[in-house]
Design a protein around this motif. Structure first.
Motif, mmCIF file in Angstrom:
data_model
loop_
_atom_site.group_PDB
_atom_site.id
_atom_site.type_symbol
_atom_site.label_atom_id
_atom_site.label_comp_id
_atom_site.label_asym_id
_atom_site.label_seq_id
_atom_site.Cartn_x
_atom_site.Cartn_y
_atom_site.Cartn_z
ATOM 1 N N VAL B 457 0.845 -1.209 0.000
ATOM 2 C CA VAL B 457 0.000 0.000 0.000
ATOM 3 C C VAL B 457 0.879 1.257 0.000
ATOM 4 N N LEU B 458 1.938 1.227 0.810
ATOM 5 C CA LEU B 458 2.842 2.382 0.866
ATOM 6 C C LEU B 458 3.467 2.641 -0.511
ATOM 7 N N ILE B 459 3.951 1.574 -1.132
ATOM 8 C CA ILE B 459 4.601 1.745 -2.444
ATOM 9 C C ILE B 459 3.596 2.264 -3.470
ATOM 10 N N ILE B 460 2.384 1.683 -3.459
ATOM 11 C CA ILE B 460 1.347 2.150 -4.398
ATOM 12 C C ILE B 460 1.061 3.627 -4.142
ATOM 13 N N GLY B 461 0.904 3.990 -2.856
ATOM 14 C CA GLY B 461 0.624 5.386 -2.508
ATOM 15 C C GLY B 461 1.721 6.316 -3.006
ATOM 16 N N ILE B 462 2.971 5.903 -2.819
ATOM 17 C CA ILE B 462 4.096 6.746 -3.256
ATOM 18 C C ILE B 462 4.109 6.876 -4.777
ATOM 19 N N VAL B 463 3.946 5.753 -5.455
ATOM 20 C CA VAL B 463 4.010 5.786 -6.934
ATOM 21 C C VAL B 463 2.878 6.660 -7.488
ATOM 22 N N VAL B 464 1.666 6.438 -6.990
ATOM 23 C CA VAL B 464 0.507 7.184 -7.506
ATOM 24 C C VAL B 464 0.676 8.685 -7.264
ATOM 25 N N THR B 465 1.020 9.056 -6.055
ATOM 26 C CA THR B 465 1.130 10.488 -5.747
ATOM 27 C C THR B 465 2.330 11.122 -6.448
ATOM 28 N N PHE B 466 3.394 10.343 -6.639
ATOM 29 C CA PHE B 466 4.559 10.904 -7.325
ATOM 30 C C PHE B 466 4.238 11.182 -8.797
ATOM 31 N N ILE B 467 3.534 10.243 -9.422
ATOM 32 C CA ILE B 467 3.151 10.461 -10.827
ATOM 33 C C ILE B 467 2.238 11.684 -10.916
ATOM 34 N N LEU B 468 1.296 11.758 -9.985
ATOM 35 C CA LEU B 468 0.368 12.888 -9.960
ATOM 36 C C LEU B 468 1.134 14.203 -9.753
ATOM 37 N N ASP B 469 2.112 14.154 -8.877
ATOM 38 C CA ASP B 469 2.906 15.345 -8.592
ATOM 39 C C ASP B 469 3.703 15.783 -9.827
ATOM 40 N N GLN B 470 4.229 14.789 -10.528
ATOM 41 C CA GLN B 470 4.975 15.103 -11.763
ATOM 42 C C GLN B 470 4.067 15.814 -12.754
ATOM 43 N N LEU B 471 2.840 15.282 -12.888
ATOM 44 C CA LEU B 471 1.888 15.893 -13.826
ATOM 45 C C LEU B 471 1.482 17.288 -13.358
ATOM 46 N N LEU B 472 1.294 17.414 -12.047
ATOM 47 C CA LEU B 472 0.889 18.712 -11.488
ATOM 48 C C LEU B 472 1.965 19.776 -11.725
ATOM 49 N N LEU B 473 3.208 19.349 -11.616
ATOM 50 C CA LEU B 473 4.302 20.324 -11.716
ATOM 51 C C LEU B 473 4.849 20.447 -13.136
ATOM 52 N N ARG B 474 4.150 19.832 -14.083
ATOM 53 C CA ARG B 474 4.609 19.950 -15.472
ATOM 54 C C ARG B 474 4.526 21.421 -15.906
ATOM 55 N N GLY B 475 5.634 21.943 -16.298
ATOM 56 C CA GLY B 475 5.700 23.344 -16.749
ATOM 57 C C GLY B 475 5.461 24.351 -15.636
ATOM 58 N N ALA B 476 5.607 23.893 -14.380
ATOM 59 C CA ALA B 476 5.330 24.794 -13.245
ATOM 60 C C ALA B 476 6.224 26.031 -13.302
ATOM 61 N N LYS B 477 5.645 27.135 -12.854
ATOM 62 C CA LYS B 477 6.386 28.398 -12.871
ATOM 63 C C LYS B 477 7.322 28.448 -11.660
ATOM 64 N N THR B 478 8.598 28.690 -11.926
ATOM 65 C CA THR B 478 9.554 28.807 -10.817
ATOM 66 C C THR B 478 9.560 30.254 -10.357
ATOM 67 N N VAL B 479 9.074 30.466 -9.155
ATOM 68 C CA VAL B 479 9.007 31.840 -8.637
ATOM 69 C C VAL B 479 10.231 32.185 -7.809
ATOM 70 N N ALA B 480 10.967 31.168 -7.432
ATOM 71 C CA ALA B 480 12.187 31.438 -6.660
ATOM 72 C C ALA B 480 13.207 30.341 -6.931
ATOM 73 N N GLU B 481 14.410 30.721 -7.337
ATOM 74 C CA GLU B 481 15.489 29.759 -7.567
ATOM 75 C C GLU B 481 15.996 29.238 -6.224
ATOM 76 N N VAL B 482 16.490 28.002 -6.252
ATOM 77 C CA VAL B 482 17.165 27.484 -5.054
ATOM 78 C C VAL B 482 18.502 28.218 -4.931
ATOM 79 N N ARG B 483 18.716 28.824 -3.766
ATOM 80 C CA ARG B 483 19.970 29.580 -3.571
ATOM 81 C C ARG B 483 21.002 28.661 -2.933
ATOM 82 N N TRP B 484 21.653 27.866 -3.779
ATOM 83 C CA TRP B 484 22.658 26.926 -3.276
ATOM 84 C C TRP B 484 23.790 27.682 -2.590
#
Lengths: 279, 589
Positions: B457-484
């Motif tokens: 169940v954990l693996i399914i939950g991770i895979v499903v939400t990760f795929i969804l997250d990838q789709l959600l963040l497709r072309g997402a606008k970067t409003v702040a760069e990571v300041r390494w």
């Protein structure tokens, strides 16, 4: 110094955390584990002597990591394995479809624990002659004698129990440091186990519990359908199994079966039974 | 130095081969049983040498795995973004730079361990050689092959660039294959001692195949593979943290900040699988002999697992804390930062349950067979599985939040998508809890199955939400760069602390694995009858493994210093052939 400081400062949190681990590991109970010592068992040992050694083996070899000694709990105690208290009385006739008497049943249970499983328990017990207990033949006999004493008087001697077939006996028993002596003087035990706080040996003298006089013991044993010795063993090891009317329930400590050695129990029962058999 | 180290490794391998052959020739019965080695405590000496060897071996086995993967990412990226490709290549090389000196120490400690074992335990080693003789011959050969691959891979880095990069990657792959084979062979010896197979009741060899593939072999292989990567990644992170703290230029700080972040991310990712790998190993041990389960969890070593739970809690919470600190690198991530305290409470609660024992016996004589009347309810497997699996859900949720920081989704369905994503994660947590509660009341054989379903169940939950997250963040606008390079210094201190903790933990669990055999060299087959056959108290154990940890870090620091001396000017982060250029947001995962 200033050159070293930048290299050392980042280590401080790590040292604090590791220091905490070391402190905690030293704060919890400290026990050094030593391999079990083989017991010196004479071929001429009496059942009571065997039972005494058997009790030591049961404690030292890890039997009680799974089995419980809970008087009055029946076969199902709170452990991973069946409750051993009263096993001799429960399995006096062995088990249905298996060994027909207690000694044979116990021998089978120790040599081949998976041959008969008490309902509700998994097949997890390793043969007692293998790792980790590694009992010798004489030690197996001693354990059987001790288990006999949990509800009955031990009778088994070296030679009465069949040697294992097809199961490797890990090693022979050998001489070792003798266990510290425990008192088997019944009068001293009556005092050291605080029996006198609740019971009197004088006829008719009633304290919190019934008097351990001849008429009272005879009457109680007859009412229970047992001889006096069996009744006394049950009353000491498993006091909740039968409680006499007119006395408060659940007062008698439940742990005498584990606090007394088999030899002590044997001596104590003989002593009290002699009181009960007096004319 | 490189040539000398290489020669040292080959000599060490040769030494092992010669010793193994000579013992084979002696036969198992020859020689005194437990001779004294220069008057020292043989068991302590073997313990220290074995643990040090295992740690260096774990490091040199693990680092090439993720270094090769990072190098591969760089090779794939070269067509699209040469800057990104250079950064990945720099990172892989920087991690690999720690290997040659560490590899020499692996060989030296291995040779020392072999010497001590064959000298102090000749009869036991004679028996083991009789069982595993052919593997004792094959092992050094693979070790030499691994040595050659490592040195060609590392020192051929500059020559095998451009069109010849594929050859370099193949060398890295071969290095990993040989290294894994070496570990698998050594695991066969170690697990045979715990769960012997392929021998009859008297210990005579019946099947070498079964002796190698004994019940504990594959579970330990998997557990070590995963744990080694966590171990290596955290040590690389600690190295990066030190370099970050010593760096003068913002560019160097940025690069080592990124390296530390990457190491921690790799460690966190593999840590997700470690509890399950551990449980798998535990299941197999229990199936082989329930005695192991009792000894480890309810007997003489039960308190050790309370220490282990605390150490792992520090590890997980520390790694999560570092990740949460990472949000400070991202301007405008306040919305994500406010969840950190909630997650912290959830993690601590989870570990309290995990650390709860079902019995509190300090010794085997104290055992009463039952569970503790109060603690017993939380001390059994079902609530622990709920706790540890939910801890992993929380860690994963932290990661999802980190991905969101500084980014605004632009897909039109992002609101409903976000609701579905977090509901799915909540549902996953609910299902894990429900399965655990059901398992609590079910018989043992059903309970084991429910724990497997919890993982699924954990693996399914991770895979499903990760795929969804990838789709959600497709072309997402970067409003702040990571300041390494802007991470607070305390973040680097945490990385260094985590390296110490993982080393200490590895030493602790090494002791647990070995101690679980109690007084048996080979469980049920050959008893340890030496004066040191008992187990020390846990307080003494903690002191010894702390000493081992300190020795390891001193040796590692020397190794790193040597690799620093050998470092060419052109491998400095700021310039030269391995110059990565400036790290940007693209450096993050």
């Amino acid at each position: 110094m200033n050159q070293v400081l930048p290299y050392v400062t980042p280590l401080i949190p790590a040292f604090v955390v590791i220091g905490f681990f070391v402190w905690f590991a030293n704060w919890i109970p400290q026990t050094r584990w030593q391999p079990p010592q083989a017991q010196e068992i004479s071929a001429a040992a009496t059942p009571a002597e065997l039972a005494q050694v058997g009790q030591t083996i049961v404690r030292q070899r890890g039997c009680l990591a799974c089995h419980t000694l809970e008087p009055g709990a029946g076969v199902k105690g709170g452990g991973r394995g069946p409750n051993l208290s009263g096993i001799a009385a429960r399995r006096a006739q062995g088990v249905k479809g298996g060994p027909g008497n207690l000694v044979e049943y116990l021998a089978q249970a120790l040599y081949e624990p998976g041959a008969y499983l008490v309902e509700g328990y998994a097949n997890i017990m390793p043969p007692s002659t293998g790792a980790p207990a590694s009992l010798s033949y004489e030690e197996v006999v001693a354990v059987i004698a001790y288990l006999q004493s949990l509800g009955r008087t031990p009778t088994v001697k070296v030679g009465d129990v069949p040697k294992p077939t097809g199961v490797r006996v890990a090693r022979e028993a050998k001489a070792t440091t003798p266990e510290p002596a425990v008192s088997t003087d019944p009068a001293a035990m009556f005092s050291s186990f605080n029996c006198g706080d609740c019971h009197s040996l004088k006829t008719g003298e009633v304290k919190l519990g019934p008097a351990l006089d001849a008429p009272g013991l005879k009457q109680a044993a007859a009412g229970r359908g047992m001889n006096i010795e069996a009744y006394l063993i049950e009353s000491i090891v498993d006091p909740k199994a039968y409680e006499r009317k007119g006395f408060p329930s659940g007062v008698m400590p439940q742990d005498y079966g584990t606090r007394m050695t088999a030899a002590q129990l044997d001596a104590f029962v003989r002593y009290l039974a002699a009181q009960g058999k007096r004319p | 130095m490189p040539t000398g180290a290489g020669i040292a490794n080959v000599v060490a391998a040769g030494f092992l081969l010669v010793v193994a052959q000579s013992v084979c020739a002696q036969g198992p019965g020859a020689g005194p049983e437990y001779p004294s080695v220069m008057g020292m405590d043989s068991r302590l000496a073997v313990w220290i040498a074995a643990q040090l060897h295992l740690m260096f071996a774990a490091f040199v086995l693990a680092v090439p795995m993720f270094a090769l993967f990072i190098e591969y990412l760089g090779w794939r990226a070269v067509k699209n973004d040469t800057g990104e490709a250079r950064r990945y290549d720099w990172l892989a090389h920087e991690m690999a730079r720690l290997l040659p000196a560490a590899y020499s120490l692996t060989a030296i400690t291995g040779a020392l361990l072999g010497f001590l074992l064959f000298t102090a335990y000749p009869r036991f080693m004679g028996y083991l050689t009789g069982i595993f003789g052919p593997t004792f011959v094959v092992y050094p050969l693979f070790f030499v092959a691994e040595t050659f691959c490592l040195y060609f891979w590392y020192y051929g880095w500059d020559r095998l660039q451009g069109e010849r990069k594929w050859l370099h990657l193949w060398l890295g792959l071969l290095l990993n294959i040989f290294g894994t084979i070496v570990m698998f062979i050594a695991d066969a010896w170690a697990t045979f001692m715990m769960t012997p197979g392929g021998v009859d009741q008297q210990g005579n060899l019946v099947s070498l195949y079964d002796a190698v593939w004994n019940p504990g072999w594959m579970p330990l292989n998997i557990h070590r593979l995963v744990a080694n990567i966590t171990f290596g990644a955290l040590l690389c992170s600690a190295y990066a943290a030190y370099r970050f703290l010593m760096a003068k230029s913002p560019q160097d700080k940025a690069l080592y900040d990124w390296m530390g972040y990457t190491g921690n991310l790799i460690a966190l990712f593999t840590m997700l699988f470690l509890p399950f790998a551990g449980y798998y190993f535990g299941f197999e041990l229990f199936a082989f002999s329930a005695t192991y389960g009792v000894t480890l969890m309810g007997g003489v070593l039960s308190w050790l697992f309370i220490i282990q739970a605390i150490v792992i809690a520090v590890l997980f919470i520390g790694a999560a804390y570092y990740s949460w600190l990472g949000l400070l690198r991202i301007p405008g991530s306040e919305a994500q930062q406010r969840w950190s305290p909630v997650f912290n409470v959830a993690l601590i609660s989870g570990f309290i349950v995990w650390a709860t024992p079902h019995t509190m016996a300090a010794s085997i004589e104290e055992s009463t067979g039952g569970f503790h009347p109060v603690l017993g309810a939380l001390g059994v497997m079902a609530p622990k599985m709920i706790a540890v699996t939910l801890v992993l859900v929380v860690l994963y949720a932290s990661y999802l939040l980190y991905r969101r920081a500084g980014r605004v989704p632009i897909v039109p369905w992002h609101r409903i998508g976000t609701v579905i994503e977090w509901s799915a994660l909540g549902l996953t947590a609910l299902a894990i809890t429900a399965l655990g509660v059901y398992g609590y009341f079910a018989p043992a054989e059903v309970r084991i199955k429910t724990s497997i379903w919890q993982i699924i169940v954990l693996i399914i939950g991770i895979v499903v939400t990760f795929i969804l997250d990838q789709l959600l963040l497709r072309g997402a606008k970067t409003v702040a760069e990571v300041r390494w390079g802007t991470l607070p210094r305390r973040g680097q201190y945490v990385l260094i602390m985590l390296a110490f903790v993982i080393v200490w933990l590895m030493a602790l669990m090494g002791y647990a694995r070995s101690g679980a055999r109690l007084n048996w060299h080979v469980f049920g087959i050959m008893q340890d009858t030496s004066p040191g056959a008992g187990l020390p108290s846990l307080g003494e154990v903690a002191v010894i493994i702390t000493v081992i940890t300190l020795i390891f870090f001193v040796l590692l620091a020397i190794a790193f210093a040597i690799s620093g001396l050998a470092k060419a000017r052109d491998s400095e982060p700021g310039g030269g052939r391995h110059s990565p250029g400036a790290v940007t947001d693209g450096g993050g995962a």
